[in-house]
Design a protein around this motif. Structure first.
Motif, PDB file in Angstrom:
ATOM      1  N   LEU A  95      34.148  43.075  32.892  1.00 29.61           N
ATOM      2  CA  LEU A  95      32.736  42.840  33.194  1.00 29.61           C
ATOM      3  C   LEU A  95      32.043  42.016  32.107  1.00 29.61           C
ATOM      4  N   ILE A  96      32.736  41.767  30.998  1.00 32.00           N
ATOM      5  CA  ILE A  96      32.117  41.010  29.892  1.00 32.00           C
ATOM      6  C   ILE A  96      32.966  39.787  29.584  1.00 32.00           C
ATOM      7  N   ARG A  97      32.473  38.637  29.971  1.00 32.05           N
ATOM      8  CA  ARG A  97      33.206  37.391  29.706  1.00 32.05           C
ATOM      9  C   ARG A  97      32.909  36.852  28.325  1.00 32.05           C
ATOM     10  N   SER A  98      31.690  37.073  27.827  1.00 31.88           N
ATOM     11  CA  SER A  98      31.273  36.474  26.561  1.00 31.88           C
ATOM     12  C   SER A  98      31.536  37.416  25.398  1.00 31.88           C
ATOM     13  N   GLN A  99      32.606  37.135  24.649  1.00 36.21           N
ATOM     14  CA  GLN A  99      32.897  37.944  23.467  1.00 36.21           C
ATOM     15  C   GLN A  99      31.801  37.782  22.428  1.00 36.21           C
ATOM     16  N   ASN A 100      31.198  36.598  22.381  1.00 37.38           N
ATOM     17  CA  ASN A 100      30.131  36.375  21.404  1.00 37.38           C
ATOM     18  C   ASN A 100      28.890  37.203  21.717  1.00 37.38           C
ATOM     19  N   ALA A 101      28.607  37.421  23.007  1.00 31.82           N
ATOM     20  CA  ALA A 101      27.479  38.288  23.374  1.00 31.82           C
ATOM     21  C   ALA A 101      27.741  39.705  22.879  1.00 31.82           C
ATOM     22  N   LEU A 102      29.006  40.146  23.014  1.00 33.19           N
ATOM     23  CA  LEU A 102      29.394  41.475  22.533  1.00 33.19           C
ATOM     24  C   LEU A 102      29.313  41.528  21.005  1.00 33.19           C
ATOM     25  N   ASN A 103      29.800  40.464  20.364  1.00 32.84           N
ATOM     26  CA  ASN A 103      29.754  40.406  18.896  1.00 32.84           C
ATOM     27  C   ASN A 103      28.327  40.522  18.378  1.00 32.84           C
ATOM     28  N   PHE A 104      27.413  39.748  18.991  1.00 32.30           N
ATOM     29  CA  PHE A 104      26.054  39.781  18.451  1.00 32.30           C
ATOM     30  C   PHE A 104      25.361  41.102  18.773  1.00 32.30           C
ATOM     31  N   ALA A 105      25.730  41.707  19.890  1.00 28.49           N
ATOM     32  CA  ALA A 105      25.168  43.031  20.199  1.00 28.49           C
ATOM     33  C   ALA A 105      25.586  44.034  19.119  1.00 28.49           C
ATOM     34  N   TYR A 106      26.829  43.913  18.618  1.00 27.84           N
ATOM     35  CA  TYR A 106      27.293  44.797  17.535  1.00 27.84           C
ATOM     36  C   TYR A 106      26.543  44.478  16.240  1.00 27.84           C
ATOM     37  N   ILE A 107      26.283  43.197  16.015  1.00 23.19           N
ATOM     38  CA  ILE A 107      25.489  42.795  14.849  1.00 23.19           C
ATOM     39  C   ILE A 107      24.103  43.436  14.923  1.00 23.19           C
ATOM     40  N   VAL A 108      23.495  43.385  16.106  1.00 19.81           N
ATOM     41  CA  VAL A 108      22.173  43.998  16.302  1.00 19.81           C
ATOM     42  C   VAL A 108      22.243  45.492  15.975  1.00 19.81           C
ATOM     43  N   TYR A 109      23.281  46.156  16.475  1.00 17.08           N
ATOM     44  CA  TYR A 109      23.441  47.594  16.213  1.00 17.08           C
ATOM     45  C   TYR A 109      23.539  47.865  14.709  1.00 17.08           C
ATOM     46  N   LEU A 110      24.441  47.143  14.026  1.00  7.73           N
ATOM     47  CA  LEU A 110      24.658  47.378  12.588  1.00  7.73           C
ATOM     48  C   LEU A 110      23.416  47.046  11.781  1.00  7.73           C
ATOM     49  N   LYS A 111      22.744  45.963  12.162  1.00  5.95           N
ATOM     50  CA  LYS A 111      21.558  45.531  11.416  1.00  5.95           C
ATOM     51  C   LYS A 111      20.410  46.531  11.587  1.00  5.95           C
ATOM     52  N   LEU A 112      20.165  46.949  12.805  1.00  2.00           N
ATOM     53  CA  LEU A 112      19.063  47.887  13.050  1.00  2.00           C
ATOM     54  C   LEU A 112      19.347  49.243  12.403  1.00  2.00           C
TER      55      LEU A 112
END
Length: 596
Positions: free
Chosen positions: A354-371
């Motif tokens: 369901l997730i084609r964009s690995q970069n979308a997943l990567n940045f979502a993890y960045i958002v999680y770690l940053k917040l």
């Protein structure tokens, strides 16, 4: 500006540089991937006087030490690692790390009579006609005279002059030249990458993550070799948990490290929703820690780059390695990783398909770690991560130039409250015009892997929607258990009425449906198979569907965004049906987004 210099060096000089650390072999391609026969062939080429090509080195910039003195930069091999590693294995007898991460020796034997090389094997070890390991000839412990005498004692019938001539040619291999293209230290990564691609005849493409990995691995003073292994091993374990025992058995030193303890939870982990590559791991660790998105900046910082003075300082290199290690530890932390996956799944993305964009997943993890680092409320973090993931997929935010977008986004997140930044993006890109016009238009496609269709399916999973015409089976179950996508207007029916693949394979015609239901629908037009369903309800006969009442049927159509008009439709209504369903799908995605 001259971007490089070209020089010939003796092989013994190159090997001496490797031994002293002046040349770093960073394993851009990581483990030694040549098989032993290629090492044998390389030695034969050198013996025959054939050229073995150029190696390319990029000199690290000179770094200012804490006492103010300068340390001259090492040469980092960016092309030719396999050849140089082969030479250190065959000539110096050094171990190599093979593709299974085992430390092994590659022993090459030499037959002085036939002047032939071979990979050492049990038969050769029993045959006195062979010099069993050519390393003995290069070790410096045995003179040419003793080598010839010892061999002649075992093979007295062989002409001693022939033996001496062959061994003399063998030993002279280290006096053969090898070309080195040395790239200037002031070149940026983009230029070095371009040069590498143009020179490399195999068409190998190096990413900026490759250069980052080479920089990390070559800095043993700051523990880069251990950090590089941590990155590699985590990514390998995420895909193959049974690799854990392999590390324990074959890399005992690494198995004692804190890194290994922190990733040991992967040995029982079979989740495949997010299997990061080293590119993903470095990008997330770097961006979340340094508030930068360009990996070329990471290479500069690990080299000690002071962006203000344009000089290189050892303190900056040390601090950068510490920050990157912290970023890697945050990434591989079990609590962080599992909680992030839980958030992604809670948005309905329960399967990697369901997730084609690995970069979308990567940045979502960045958002999680940053917040999390900024101390944002955990409930708010969950909502923000879900919304950012879906927003970035719907807008294709990281599909064009991810590095520059990563760089822009992380700087914004660091400078203002995340909710404020997200609101700006929603106001600009998720307006009513997007939901009512742009999104329905984007759903006009025959590509089943469309990110818009995937978001629609995620919305169904999150809502616990049931499959089309199913009473109990959920869309989520059909996705997880590899159920099939079927056509609302049967494919065979449309094909027989003259529609081609691009017309009948529209995603607005797709629905998750149990195969047994699909078989009973057959190739009938919707008005015919809905007539069957209505009849079965009246007769309390569940041959086509488990649905019992008209209300259950209407509810099922609604959750699958199927317009009720379909019940009276045939081929002439197909285009109208697609238009109606796209609007319903877009509306469902909008409502889903608001609930994230």
């Amino acid at each position: 500006m001259q971007k490089y210099s070209v020089n010939q060096h003796l092989i013994e000089t190159i090997l001496a540089w490797v031994n002293s650390g002046e040349i770093a072999i960073p394993e851009i391609q990581r483990p030694f991937v040549w098989d032993s026969s290629k090492v044998r062939d390389l030695m034969d080429s050198l013996y025959q006087g054939y050229p073995i090509g150029y190696v390319i080195a990029w000199r690290n910039p000179n770094v200012k030490l804490k006492d103010g003195s300068l340390s001259e930069g090492k040469k980092v091999l960016i092309d030719g690692q396999q050849r140089i590693t082969a030479l250190t294995a065959a000539i110096l007898g050094q171990c190599v790390i093979n593709k299974n991460y085992q430390r092994v020796k590659i022993k090459i034997a030499f037959n002085p009579i036939e002047e032939r090389f071979e990979v050492q094997n049990p038969a050769i070890l029993k045959d006195k006609i062979w010099l069993h390991d050519i390393t003995d000839a290069f070790s410096g412990k045995v003179s040419l005279l003793k080598l010839v005498r010892d061999y002649s004692a075992l093979n007295p019938e062989i002409d001693e002059d022939l033996i001496e001539n062959s061994f003399s040619r063998l030993i002279s291999i280290v006096k053969k030249p090898i070309g080195m293209i040395e790239l200037a230290p002031e070149l940026d990564i983009e230029t070095v990458t371009e040069i590498f691609i143009r020179i490399n005849s195999k068409g190998v493409v190096l990413s900026q993550a490759d250069f980052a990995m080479s920089k990390i691995a070559s800095d043993t003073e700051n523990g880069g070799n251990e950090l590089r292994k941590a990155i590699d091993y985590f990514c390998h374990l995420a895909i193959a948990p049974d690799f854990y025992k392999h590390i324990v058995d074959n890399d005992k030193d690494f198995a004692k490290t804190d890194f290994f303890q922190k990733m040991s939870w992967l040995k029982t982990e079979n989740e495949d929703l997010y299997d990061p590559s080293y590119n993903d791991l470095i990008r997330v660790a770097f961006t979340s820690q340094f508030n930068r998105g360009r990996l070329s900046d990471l290479v500069s910082l690990l080299s000690g780059r002071n962006f203000e003075t344009r000089s290189y300082e050892t303190e900056i290199a040390e601090q950068s390695f510490l920050k990157l290690k912290n970023g890697v530890n945050n990434f591989i932390n079990e609590t962080n990783f599992k909680r992030f996956l839980m958030i992604v799944k809670s948005a309905g993305f329960i399967s990697p398909k369901l997730i084609r964009s690995q970069n979308a997943l990567n940045f979502a993890y960045i958002v999680y770690l940053k917040l999390k680092e900024l101390g944002v409320n955990s409930v708010a973090i969950e909502s923000y991560v879900r919304k950012w993931l879906v927003y970035s997929i719907l807008t294709g935010r990281y599909s064009g130039s991810p590095e520059s977008t990563f760089d822009f986004d992380i700087k914004q997140i660091s400078q203002k409250p995340f909710g404020e930044y997200l609101q700006e993006k929603e106001d600009g890109e998720l307006s009513d015009a997007f939901w009512n016009a742009s999104l329905p238009q984007s759903l006009d496609t025959s590509v089943a892997s469309s990110p818009y269709f995937h978001v629609f399916l995620a919305s169904q999973v999150k809502a616990n929607d049931r499959g089309f015409l199913s009473k109990d089976v959920l869309v989520g179950d059909l996705i997880s258990l590899r159920g099939d996508i079927h056509h609302l207007f049967p494919k065979d029916y449309l094909s027989k009425n003259g529609l081609d693949r691009s017309k009948y394979n529209q995603i607005a015609n797709y629905v998750y449906m149990q195969s047994e239901v699909n078989i009973k629908v057959g190739n009938k037009p919707p008005k015919d198979y809905f007539e069957l369903i209505k009849t079965q309800m009246q007769d309390d006969n569940k041959q086509v569907s488990g649905l019992s009442t008209e209300q259950e049927l209407l509810d099922n159509l609604k959750m699958n965004c199927v317009p009720t008009e379909i019940m009276e439709m045939s081929i002439d209504d197909y285009q109208d049906f697609l238009t109606l369903r796209r609007k319903l799908m877009a509306q469902k995605i909008k409502e889903y987004y608001k609930t994230l």
